[in-house]
Design an enzyme around this catalytic site. Structure first.
Site, PDB file in Angstrom:
ATOM      1  N   ALA A 182       3.126   8.424   0.070  1.00  0.00           N
ATOM      2  CA  ALA A 182       1.855   7.971   0.642  1.00  0.00           C
ATOM      3  C   ALA A 182       2.129   6.949   1.726  1.00  0.00           C
ATOM      4  CB  ALA A 182       0.956   7.380  -0.446  1.00  0.00           C
ATOM      5  N   GLU A 240       2.015  -0.207   9.682  1.00  0.00           N
ATOM      6  CA  GLU A 240       0.599  -0.573   9.755  1.00  0.00           C
ATOM      7  C   GLU A 240      -0.206   0.428  10.589  1.00  0.00           C
ATOM      8  OE1 GLU A 240      -0.488  -4.684   9.978  1.00  0.00           O
ATOM      9  OE2 GLU A 240       1.537  -5.307   9.411  1.00  0.00           O
ATOM     10  N   LEU A 271       0.827  -1.197   0.000  1.00  0.00           N
ATOM     11  CA  LEU A 271       0.000   0.000   0.000  1.00  0.00           C
ATOM     12  C   LEU A 271       0.867   1.254   0.000  1.00  0.00           C
ATOM     13  CD1 LEU A 271      -2.836   1.331   0.275  1.00  0.00           C
ATOM     14  CD2 LEU A 271      -2.580   1.103   2.758  1.00  0.00           C
TER      15      LEU A 271
END
Length: 385
Positions: A130, A366, A125
């Site tokens: 980002a 995370e 991700l």
């Protein structure tokens, strides 16, 4: 609320601990020196049913509930945080994405292999621009005929260069919405245009036996069969999976802290100063007492969140509370462990130095501590959704 440990769960925890004591702990320093965990160790976890713990039996896993899986990841964290990271990305992130959001053919193809360690999985991700702002990802997925074409870079992907299959999040640039444009795809190792870039392993502060990769996608053509979540559904998929992944990180943080506490207790009994073991000194006792309370408080937060997840009760708030507390707690406990060990605690001659380094990442990946604080506050204030 009853999350007392059953005899079966205790047996599974004992299996995990025996594996850690015999096949992990004696070799961690060696793995950190080379910057990698041997494949045989990952496959051994598969043989024991640990790697595919939460994967249903019909897909080759052990079919264990969330609380039992948290106990397993706690034991892995107690032995080697790099190995716990491999379980988390392979199973909590990649495997459960396929299980919860994938198609039946995707489940049949990948889950049995991920559960046994025959194949490795990863989850991508984050990007250079980002991280906490995950919706700001710039990797694109453009539909061309019956295929999707992906272009972009992923960063900080644990086991990214070792994985046989990676869950990749990207956005459809034709949709002008940060969240609704995001989808996710399965990208197999060896797909033309898909390759690793920079690799971090023993050149990191912690997790030095876990390889962290940059992944590059240049005109990667994927068939429709590789689509997991279409644009418009990818964001919800990512948030769902992160909530579970954060729980395994929290459990691993408890494991790190437990290992640091155990090492400190042993050292307090052996090390003498002023003709008596240092455990007799009041200020050392105070540190041991605080460490013990911290570890148990973190464990109870993790177990409560895992139990609620196993009961299919809302648990988003509980997971974020557990991750925030355990990430901070692991830092406190491991810092005290180094302090108790004194000068030798600042060297690689004892493992508390490694525990201290490994603890830091728990508050970063995370979902950082700050992201957890936002989630918790929004839940408590009724501002979430």
């Amino acid at each position: 609320m009853d999350y007392r440990i059953t005899p079966e769960q205790e047996m599974i925890r004992r299996t995990a601990r025996e594996f850690v004591e015999k096949e992990v702990r004696p070799f961690v320093e060696e793995w950190e020196e080379v910057g990698e965990i041997p494949e045989r160790v990952v496959k051994r976890m598969g043989e024991l049913g640990l790697l595919g713990a939460p994967i249903p039996e019909e897909y080759g896993g052990s079919g264990l509930d969330a609380l039992t899986y948290a106990m397993i990841t706690e034991e892995m964290g107690r032995g080697c945080s790099s190995l716990r990271t491999t379980i988390s990305v392979n199973t909590s992130l990649c495997g459960l994405t396929i299980l919860r959001h994938g198609t039946e053919p995707q489940k049949q193809t990948w889950l049995p292999k991920l559960a046994t360690g025959e194949k490795r999985g990863a989850w991508a991700l984050s990007e250079p621009e980002a991280g906490s702002d995950a919706a700001g990802l710039q990797t694109t997925a453009v539909k061309k005929g019956s295929s999707w074409v992906l272009n972009g870079r992923k960063l900080w992907i644990s086991d990214g260069d070792r994985a046989d299959v990676v869950v990749i999040y990207a956005r459809d640039p034709t949709i002008n919405d940060r969240h609704k444009s995001i989808g996710c795809w399965l990208v197999e190792k060896g797909t033309p245009g898909f390759r690793p870039g920079s690799i971090w392993a023993k050149n990191k502060l912690g997790l030095r036996a876990s390889r962290t990769a940059e992944l590059i996608l240049e005109d990667v053509h994927l068939p429709e069969a590789n689509l997991i979540a279409a644009p418009g559904k990818g964001w919800d998929c990512a948030m769902d999976i992160l909530n579970g992944g954060r729980l395994s990180v929290a459990a691993g943080a408890v494991g790190i802290a437990q290992a640091a506490l155990e090492a400190s207790i042993e050292y307090c009994k052996q090390r003498k100063a002023f003709n008596r073991p240092i455990g007799h000194f009041q200020l050392v006792k105070e540190m041991i007492a605080e460490m013990s309370v911290d570890v148990e408080a973190g464990r109870q937060l993790v177990y409560k969140a895992a139990w609620k997840k196993a009961q299919n009760e809302p648990h988003k708030l509980d997971v974020s509370m557990a991750k925030l507390f355990t990430a901070k707690m692991a830092m406190r406990v491991t810092e005290n462990a180094v302090q108790i060990h004194g000068g030798i605690g600042y060297t690689t001659d004892v493992p508390v130095e490694r525990y201290f380094r490994d603890a830091k990442i728990c508050g970063i990946y995370e979902g950082t501590n700050q992201i957890q604080q936002i989630i918790i506050a929004d839940q408590v204030l009724g501002l979430d959704g």
